[in-house]
Design a protein around this motif. Structure first.
Motif, short mmCIF file in Angstrom:
data_model
loop_
_atom_site.label_atom_id
_atom_site.label_comp_id
_atom_site.label_asym_id
_atom_site.label_seq_id
_atom_site.Cartn_x
_atom_site.Cartn_y
_atom_site.Cartn_z
N ILE A 15 6.33 9.65 -1.79
CA ILE A 15 5.61 8.55 -1.16
C ILE A 15 4.24 8.41 -1.80
N LEU A 16 3.91 7.17 -2.20
CA LEU A 16 2.59 6.88 -2.74
C LEU A 16 1.86 5.97 -1.76
N CYS A 17 0.62 6.31 -1.45
CA CYS A 17 -0.23 5.48 -0.60
C CYS A 17 -1.45 5.08 -1.42
N ASP A 18 -1.61 3.78 -1.64
CA ASP A 18 -2.68 3.28 -2.50
C ASP A 18 -2.65 3.95 -3.87
N GLY A 19 -1.43 4.20 -4.36
CA GLY A 19 -1.23 4.77 -5.68
C GLY A 19 -1.36 6.27 -5.77
N GLN A 20 -1.72 6.93 -4.66
CA GLN A 20 -1.90 8.38 -4.65
C GLN A 20 -0.74 9.05 -3.91
N SER A 21 -0.33 10.20 -4.41
CA SER A 21 0.77 10.93 -3.77
C SER A 21 0.39 11.33 -2.35
N LEU A 22 1.29 11.07 -1.42
CA LEU A 22 1.07 11.42 -0.02
C LEU A 22 1.61 12.82 0.21
N LEU A 23 0.71 13.78 0.40
CA LEU A 23 1.12 15.17 0.50
C LEU A 23 1.81 15.48 1.82
N ARG A 24 1.51 14.71 2.85
CA ARG A 24 2.16 14.85 4.15
C ARG A 24 2.24 13.47 4.79
N ARG A 28 0.82 -1.22 0.00
CA ARG A 28 0.00 0.00 0.00
C ARG A 28 0.85 1.26 0.00
N ILE A 29 2.05 1.17 0.56
CA ILE A 29 2.98 2.30 0.57
C ILE A 29 4.17 1.96 -0.31
N THR A 30 4.49 2.85 -1.24
CA THR A 30 5.67 2.71 -2.07
C THR A 30 6.36 4.06 -2.18
N GLU A 31 7.60 4.01 -2.67
CA GLU A 31 8.36 5.26 -2.88
C GLU A 31 8.80 5.31 -4.32
N GLN A 32 8.65 6.47 -4.94
CA GLN A 32 9.00 6.63 -6.34
C GLN A 32 9.65 7.99 -6.55
#
Length: 219
Positions: free
Chosen positions: A198-207, A190-194
């Motif tokens: 940081i992406l959470c469920d494919g969406q950019s994690l703003l914070r 569910r969490i990846t780094e690109q």
């Protein structure tokens, strides 16, 4: 059915964060297995928490230089074929070669609200700075010290009566659930780094995600 994620742990001390992961695996909160524990301190208590065949430890002074130690450590970690490498109280700075070899799979838990107070003595520095809050951060490791993308944080108040020791103890109460909840998200994908994001469920994690009072990470 997917196999449990393979986790390698780097630790230099007593291994309380490692124990947190082991407890999470035992309770079913974390679908993973510890495939190796690695230390720069041959006497580290963390090593005793796993079977002898899962332990690797060597003193850096026994190597010709820093690069030789990092190479030996990296080769030992790679040999256990981990999906994730967790720095859990590992007190030695990892060299660029090691970090780049495991890029995107190397995680650290740091006792401050990054980007505040990178490096050592974070509790004393938070008190000296007059911070109202302190805490812990889980972040991806990059060659620059404590500068990788932060995926989650937990906060505690700094009290007027605090000493570095009392503040450290308060942070530790949130550090363990923070690490467990973060690793649980990582191993499920569910969490990846690109590219530093940081992406959470494919969406950019703003914070960074934050740990709530129930030990759950929320946005």
């Amino acid at each position: 059915m997917n196999s449990p994620a393979r986790i390698a742990v780097l630790a230099s001390g007593r291994g309380s964060n490692l124990q947190c992961l082991l407890d999470g695996i035992g309770s079913g909160q974390l679908d993973a297995r510890i495939v190796g524990v690695f230390s720069d301190k041959p006497g580290a208590a963390a090593l005793d928490k796993v079977a002898p065949e899962l332990r690797w430890a060597s003193a850096p002074k026994d190597f010709d230089n820093r690069e030789a130690f990092d190479q030996a450590l990296a080769d030992a970690v790679a040999a256990c074929n981990p999906d994730w490498i967790i720095c859990a109280g590992y007190m030695r700075i990892l060299g660029t070669g090691f970090v780049e070899r495991f890029n995107g799979r190397l995680i650290n838990i740091h006792p401050s609200l990054l980007p505040l107070h990178k490096g050592l003595h974070t509790h004393a520095r938070a008190i000296e700075a007059g911070d109202a809050e302190h805490g812990a951060s889980v972040h991806f490791v990059v060659p620059e010290l404590d500068a990788g993308a932060v995926l989650a944080q937990a906060r505690v108040p700094v009290l007027p009566s605090d000493t570095p020791e009392t503040l450290a103890n308060r942070v530790l109460t949130v550090e363990h659930p923070l690490l467990l909840a973060s690793v649980a998200l990582l191993v499920t994908g569910r969490i990846t780094e690109q590219d530093g994001e940081i992406l959470c469920d494919g969406q950019s994690l703003l914070r960074p995600l934050r740990l709530d009072s129930a030990g759950v990470l929320v946005g």
